[in-house]
Design a protein around this motif. Structure first.
Motif, PDB file in Angstrom:
ATOM      1  N   ARG A  12       3.843  11.677  82.951  1.00 49.56           N
ATOM      2  CA  ARG A  12       3.768  10.228  83.158  1.00 49.56           C
ATOM      3  C   ARG A  12       2.570   9.727  82.354  1.00 49.56           C
ATOM      4  O   ARG A  12       1.546  10.433  82.269  1.00 49.56           O
ATOM      5  N   SER A  13       2.658   8.523  81.811  1.00 46.29           N
ATOM      6  CA  SER A  13       1.558   8.031  80.961  1.00 46.29           C
ATOM      7  C   SER A  13       0.248   7.972  81.749  1.00 46.29           C
ATOM      8  O   SER A  13      -0.828   8.181  81.174  1.00 46.29           O
ATOM      9  N   GLU A  14       0.328   7.736  83.061  1.00 45.67           N
ATOM     10  CA  GLU A  14      -0.899   7.630  83.874  1.00 45.67           C
ATOM     11  C   GLU A  14      -1.649   8.954  83.973  1.00 45.67           C
ATOM     12  O   GLU A  14      -2.837   8.973  84.303  1.00 45.67           O
ATOM     13  N   ILE A  15      -0.960  10.061  83.763  1.00 46.89           N
ATOM     14  CA  ILE A  15      -1.618  11.367  83.886  1.00 46.89           C
ATOM     15  C   ILE A  15      -1.428  12.193  82.606  1.00 46.89           C
ATOM     16  O   ILE A  15      -1.401  13.420  82.636  1.00 46.89           O
ATOM     17  N   ASP A  16      -1.315  11.495  81.467  1.00 43.06           N
ATOM     18  CA  ASP A  16      -1.008  12.238  80.238  1.00 43.06           C
ATOM     19  C   ASP A  16      -2.098  13.259  79.873  1.00 43.06           C
ATOM     20  O   ASP A  16      -1.798  14.407  79.542  1.00 43.06           O
TER      21      ASP A  16
END
Lengths: 267, 110
Positions: A12-16
């Motif tokens: 996910r972009s939030e946890i890339d």
């Protein structure tokens, strides 16, 4: 079936950056609708550069819907599959749209012969456009349709036989359905063509007012890992992937969840 | 059951869980309510993430107001969550719950 994937996590972009740095990530999955058809986020290019498989996971094909498949959605998934160089792609056994309305989430289909015929037809239409094999996932349902002709295992088995699709088995969804609908997950496991599993999903959730919600935003319950253990005692799945979509915990907590999954898989 | 009948049954279920329609025959009414609440909560969460300023402005009443908006405005096929967020904001402005955002007043001079 298929290539060995190992243990993975939903990118996910939030946890890339978390995903890039985390130890013990053998593959990732990415929501296909969140990607552009012609350009990957830098982080996924980094992971691809390391040789990690990146598997597109669609949520909007509505393959169980009575409306004809919206082929532009399938074409997007096909383009994303090419872009990621994925060995396979997936979506769910569900419907999303009907009668001009969009549920915004995955709705169960009736387990009737007629609904299975429609699903099979839609899956074949999607497969005709996709450049790689399609795996289909069992969903968590909060309600059930009346008048089922088939058990979940029979429904999935026949779907696999008629379309040659692979299975993406979500043990958290099976566990949720056991809690909420009284399904027997071990009977379902025993009735499935387990050799057709491409990989397995694991996720956390939360019980609220007597209903278990598969939120992907809370820790993985022990019962879900136990069910993963039951699955692994019957077959060695090519891959197992943790889905976490919100309320991200510390990097250490996520890594610990992956390690717990690996411990079950390699037991 | 034909494809047309399945289409009708699926549409009836979506009306029940999205638009306050009657519970279809054979379904557990309590389960339909739980599903409706879960779908509403997911939609509300996504819209709040897309327009955090609006969520902040209405504060504690966000869930109540969003439920009222959603009941009259089920998501239609082809709509996007950004459009949903914009429509909710317009709905709130029309009811005087929030002030119209400044950026939308470009046509006003002085």
């Amino acid at each position: 079936m298929g290539e060995r994937l190992g243990v993975g996590i939903g990118w996910r972009s939030e946890i890339d950056l978390t995903v890039e740095r985390m130890p013990g990530v053998d593959f990732v999955e990415v929501v296909a609708e969140n990607l552009h058809h012609d350009e990957l986020p830098e982080s996924l290019l980094v992971l691809r550069g390391r040789g990690l498989p990146v598997l597109p996971h669609a949520v909007s094909l509505s393959l169980g819907g009575a409306d004809p498949v919206e082929m532009d959605r399938v074409e997007h998934l096909a383009a994303v599959a090419e872009l990621t160089g994925a060995p396979l792609v997936s979506d769910h056994i569900c419907f999303v749209r009907a009668g001009g309305l969009d549920s915004g989430h995955l709705m169960p289909v009736p387990r009737t012969r007629e609904a299975l015929d429609v699903l099979v037809e839609n899956v074949r239409a999607a497969q005709s456009v996709l450049p790689v094999p399609l795996a289909l996932e069992n969903i968590a349902a909060l309600l059930r349709w009346p008048d089922a002709d088939l058990t979940e295992a029979q429904f999935l088995t026949e779907l696999v036989e008629r379309t040659d699709c692979a299975l993406l088995i979500d043990v958290a969804n099976m566990w949720a359905n056991a809690r909420n609908l009284g399904d027997d997950p071990l009977a379902t496991l025993d009735g499935l063509p387990l050799e057709r599993i491409a990989y397995v999903h694991v996720a956390g959730g939360l019980e609220k007012d007597g209903v278990y919600h598969d939120t992907h935003a809370h820790p993985v319950p022990a019962g879900v890992l136990e069910l993963l253990g039951e699955l692994c005692s019957r077959v060695r799945p090519p891959g197992v992937l943790l889905e976490r979509d919100d309320h991200y915990p510390s990097d250490e907590a996520l890594a610990a969840e992956l390690a717990a999954i690996r411990a079950v898989v390699e037991r | 059951m034909s494809r047309a009948e399945l289409a009708a049954a699926q549409a009836e279920l979506l009306r029940a869980v999205l638009a306050g329609g009657p519970v279809p025959d054979g379904f557990d009414a309590a389960a339909v309510r739980v599903e409706a609440a879960a779908l509403l909560a997911k939609r509300r969460r996504i819209v709040a993430q897309l327009a955090p300023g609006v969520a902040e402005e209405v504060g504690d009443r966000y869930a109540e107001l969003f439920a009222a908006y959603a009941a009259g405005n089920p998501r239609v096929t082809g709509s996007r969550f950004r459009e949903d967020a914009a429509a909710f904001e317009t709905w709130l402005v029309e009811r005087g719950e929030i002030e119209a955002p400044k950026r939308k007043r470009w046509w006003k001079r002085g």
